[in-house]
Design an enzyme around this catalytic site. Structure first.
Site, mmCIF file in Angstrom:
data_model
loop_
_atom_site.group_PDB
_atom_site.id
_atom_site.type_symbol
_atom_site.label_atom_id
_atom_site.label_comp_id
_atom_site.label_asym_id
_atom_site.label_seq_id
_atom_site.Cartn_x
_atom_site.Cartn_y
_atom_site.Cartn_z
ATOM 1 N N LYS A 73 3.969 -8.474 -1.383
ATOM 2 C CA LYS A 73 3.657 -9.778 -1.975
ATOM 3 C C LYS A 73 4.930 -10.594 -2.142
ATOM 4 O O LYS A 73 6.010 -10.036 -2.430
ATOM 5 C CB LYS A 73 2.991 -9.552 -3.336
ATOM 6 N N SER A 148 -4.012 -13.105 -8.015
ATOM 7 C CA SER A 148 -3.071 -13.883 -7.246
ATOM 8 C C SER A 148 -2.580 -13.174 -5.979
ATOM 9 O O SER A 148 -1.906 -13.798 -5.157
ATOM 10 C CB SER A 148 -1.864 -14.246 -8.102
ATOM 11 N N SER A 172 -4.542 -9.338 -11.062
ATOM 12 C CA SER A 172 -4.193 -9.902 -9.755
ATOM 13 C C SER A 172 -4.064 -8.920 -8.609
ATOM 14 O O SER A 172 -3.783 -9.349 -7.490
ATOM 15 C CB SER A 172 -2.895 -10.708 -9.881
#
Lengths: 470, 122
Positions: A73, A148, A172
Site C-alpha cells: 500500500k 482505504s 481499512s
C-alpha cells in the site's frame, strides 16, 4: 515455472492499461530501469521506477516468500518506489528509507511489484478519496473495492499478486477484503512495526495483510510481524508460527455472537449468510454463545472523534517545509495555508477540521475526553466477554456488499457508517480478520472473526476452518 | 451541535488551512452533522456516569518501556536535497514569518520565495 519480477510487472501493466484496468497501482517496479530512472504517476498509467537492485531481496531464492509477487500500500515507505499516500501533497515523493515491513519482505525474498492505490492518507472506505482516481472492484467495476486499502484488496482479488500489505485504522484492510472477496487480516496493535507506515491515527494504525486464502494472509503476517526497536509501540512479544494454527480446527472453541452486530436493520441477506457461516462453525465443533456488547453504539462516534483528532496532529507535518509539495506564499504562514489547501483533498481537510475542533479549547473534554472514556468502556466490554470464556467473536464484516462508485460521496456520515462493524477492533487493539463467507447478488460478503489481544492463533483456527467448510 | 461559518474559519486558522468560501459553508454543514452524531458520547456519559465502570486492560508486554535508544539513525538512501523543496547550505529555506522585517537576523540572499517586506523605518 516461477516468474521474474519483470514478468509480473509486464503482466500487470498490460492488464491495467487495457479497458478492464482497475487503477489498483500507483507505481510499478521495473528492475530494468537504471538507478536514476523515474516515472510519472497517472490514474491509468502507473509510473515506472526502480533501481539496479530491483525490488526483490538480494537472496531472493532463499526466503519464505521467495519469488512471491507482493503489493504494498502506498502509505508504506519504500526507497525505490514513490510513496504518495494517495495524496497530491506527496506527489512524486521518494522516501529516504524503507519501512520495516518492506525490509522484511525483501529479506524474505518477496517480489515487490508496486505500490497500491488508497484513499488519501488512509481516510476513507472506498478508495474514492485517492487524488489519483478510484480503484475499481474486480468483481464489478461499477462498484468500489472498499477502502482505504482498496488497491491492495483489488490487486489480490484480480490475481495481480498473491498477497499484499495494507493498513487498518478503522477497518481499512478487513472492509475492502470483504468487498473484494479476499482475506484481510489486522493483527493485535503492536504486533507489526509501524516504522515507515505513514501515520494517520497512531494509536489505531496497524499494518495488515491480504491474501487470496487465509494461509496466504497468515504467511505474510509471519514474515512482517515481530518486535522492532525503531517503533516504540512495537511489543516485545514472541511471534508464534501462525501457519501451524491453520490446521488445528475449532473443536472446543467458544464463538461469541454479539447481538448488537445483528440489529433489526441489518440486511436480511447479510444476516442469513452470517447465520449459515455460524452453523458451519458449529458443525465443525465450535460452541456458539450469544453475548452482549452494549458499548457497540459508542464505537462510531468514538472513532470519528479520536481518529480525526490524531490525524489533525499527524498531518500537521505536511507544511511544504521539508518534503512534499510546496506552494509559494507571501510569508511562511501563507505558505503553510496554501500548501495544505492545495495538497489535501476534501475528506482529509474534513477530518483535520473535525480533529482540530475536538482538540480545541472549550471542546477538548466534551469531545476528545469523552471519546477516550468511551474507548475505555469499549475495551472493558470486550475484555469482559473474552474473560467470560469466549474465545472469539463472529460478526458480519460490513453491513452490505460493495456499493456503487459515487453512491456515498455526497454524505460523509453515510460513508463513515460503513465501518460500524470494524472500528471496535481498532479501538480495543485486538486482532480481527475478514474471510469470504458468501455472496449477495453475485457480490462477495465477508465474515469477521475478532480475537483477544495476542490471540491471532485462535483467530486463524476459526478463519481457516470457515474457509474450508464454506 | 451547530458549527457556524465563523467557527469553521477559526478552526481552519488553527489547522493552517486556507478554505474557499464554498468550502466554509459545506464544512459548517458537514461538521455539524458529524458532531451531532458524536454527541452520543456525552449522552451515554450523562446517563450512565463517565467511565465509572471502566478498567484499563493491561498494556502489552514490553510496550512503552523506554530503555534509551539502541538504534543509530538509518542512513538515508536518497540525499536530503532530493526530497526537500528548498535546501540551501544544509538549511530548509522558507519564506520569512509575517511581521519579520529586513535586518532582523535575516540573510537577504537566502530569501527566495517571501514577498518583499515593507520597510518599517520612517
Amino acid at each position: 515455472m516461477s516468474r521474474s519480477l519483470a514478468d509480473h510487472v509486464a503482466r500487470i501493466r498490460q492488464a491495467e492499461s487495457g479497458p478492464e484496468g482497475l487503477n489498483a497501482f500507483l507505481s510499478l517496479a521495473d528492475p530494468t530501469v537504471d538507478a536514476d530512472g523515474t516515472g510519472s504517476l497517472g490514474a491509468h498509467d502507473p509510473g515506472t521506477v526502480g533501481g539496479a537492485h530491483g525490488t526483490g531481496g538480494s537472496n531472493a531464492g532463499d526466503g519464505p516468500l521467495a519469488g512471491v509477487p507482493v503489493a504494498v500500500k502506498d502509505n508504506l515507505a519504500t526507497a525505490e518506489l514513490p510513496t504518495t499516500c494517495g495524496s497530491r501533497i506527496l506527489e512524486g515523493y521518494r522516501s529516504p528509507y524503507d519501512a520495516t515491513v518492506v525490509r522484511r519482505l525483501r529479506d524474505a525474498g518477496a517480489l515487490i511489484v508496486g505500490k497500491t492505490n488508497m484513499d488519501e492518507f488512509a481516510m476513507g472506505s472506498s478508495t474514492e478519496n485517492s487524488a489519483f482516481g478510484p480503484t475499481l472492484n474486480p468483481r464489478d467495476p461499477s462498484r468500489v473495492p472498499g477502502g482505504s486499502s482498496g488497491g491492495s484488496a483489488a490487486a489480490v482479488a484480480a490475481g495481480y499478486v498473491e498477497m499484499a500489505l495494507g493498513s487498518d485504522t478503522g477497518g481499512s484492510v478487513r472492509q475492502p477484503a470483504a468487498l473484494c472477496g479476499v482475506v484481510g487480516l489486522k493483527p493485535t496493535y503492536g504486533r507489526v512495526s509501524r516504522y515507515g507506515l505513514v501515520a494517520f491515527a497512531s494509536s489505531l494504525d496497524q499494518v495488515g495483510t491480504f491474501g487470496r486464502t487465509v494461509a496466504d494472509a497468515v504467511r505474510l503476517l509471519e514474515v512482517v510481524a515481530g518486535h522492532d526497536p525503531r517503533d516504540a509501540t512495537s511489543a516485545e512479544v514472541p511471534v508464534p508460527r501462525f501457519t501451524e494454527a491453520l490446521d488445528l480446527g475449532v473443536e472446543g472453541l467458544v464463538v461469541g455472537v454479539p447481538r448488537e452486530y445483528f440489529p433489526d436493520s441489518l440486511d436480511p441477506e447479510i444476516r442469513d449468510i452470517t447465520r449459515k457461516a455460524l452453523e458451519r462453525l458449529e458443525a465443525a465443533g465450535a460452541t456458539l454463545r450469544d453475548v452482549a456488547l452494549p458499548s457497540t453504539e459508542l464505537a462510531i462516534p468514538c472513532y470519528y472523534v479520536l481518529a480525526p483528532a490524531e490525524a489533525s496532529s499527524n498531518l500537521s507535518r505536511y507544511d511544504g517545509v521539508r518534503y512534499g509539495v510546496r506552494q509559494a506564499g507571501e510569508d511562511i504562514e501563507d505558505m503553510y495555508r496554501r500548501t495544505r489547501a492545495d495538497g489535501f483533498g476534501a475528506e482529509v481537510k474534513r477530518r483535520i477540521m473535525l480533529g482540530t475542533y475536538a482538540l480545541s479549547a472549550g471542546y477538548y473534554d466534551q469531545y476528545y475526553g469523552a471519546a477516550q472514556r468511551a474507548r475505555r468502556r469499549i475495551r472493558t466490554d470486550l475484555n469482559r466477554v473474552f474473560s467470560g470464556g469466549v474465545d472469539v467473536l463472529f460478526t458480519p464484516t460490513t453491513p452490505g456488499p460493495a456499493f456503487r462508485l459515487g453512491e456515498r460521496v455526497a454524505d460523509p456520515m453515510q460513508m463513515y457508517l460503513s465501518d460500524v462493524f470494524t472500528v471496535t477492533a481498532n479501538l480495543a487493539g485486538v486482532p480481527a480478520v475478514s474471510v469470504p463467507i458468501g455472496e449477495v447478488d453475485g457480490l462477495p460478503v465477508g465474515g469477521q472473526i475478532v480475537a483477544p489481544r495476542w490471540a491471532e492463533e485462535t483467530m486463524i483456527r476459526v478463519a481457516s476452518t470457515l474457509e474450508k467448510v464454506s | 451541535m451547530s458549527v457556524d461559518r465563523e467557527e469553521v474559519r477559526r478552526i481552519a486558522d488553527l489547522a493552517k488551512l486556507e478554505l474557499a468560501d464554498d468550502e466554509v459553508g459545506r464544512l459548517a454543514d458537514e461538521m455539524s452533522r458529524i458532531l451531532d452524531h458524536a454527541q452520543r458520547l456525552q449522552e451515554v456519559e450523562e446517563a450512565t456516569g463517565a467511565g465509572a465502570d471502566a478498567v484499563d486492560g493491561d498494556p502489552p508486554p514490553g510496550a512503552l518501556r523506554w530503555e534509551g535508544n539502541p538504534m543509530d539513525p538509518d542512513p538515508l538512501v536518497h540525499p536530503l536535497h532530493t526530497v526537500a523543496p528548498d535546501l540551501r547550505d544544509g538549511f530548509f529555506a522558507v519564506p520569512r514569518p509575517p511581521g519579520v522585517v529586513d535586518g532582523e537576523g535575516d540573510d537577504p540572499s537566502s530569501d527566495g520565495e517571501a514577498a518583499d517586506t515593507s520597510s518599517e523605518g520612517g
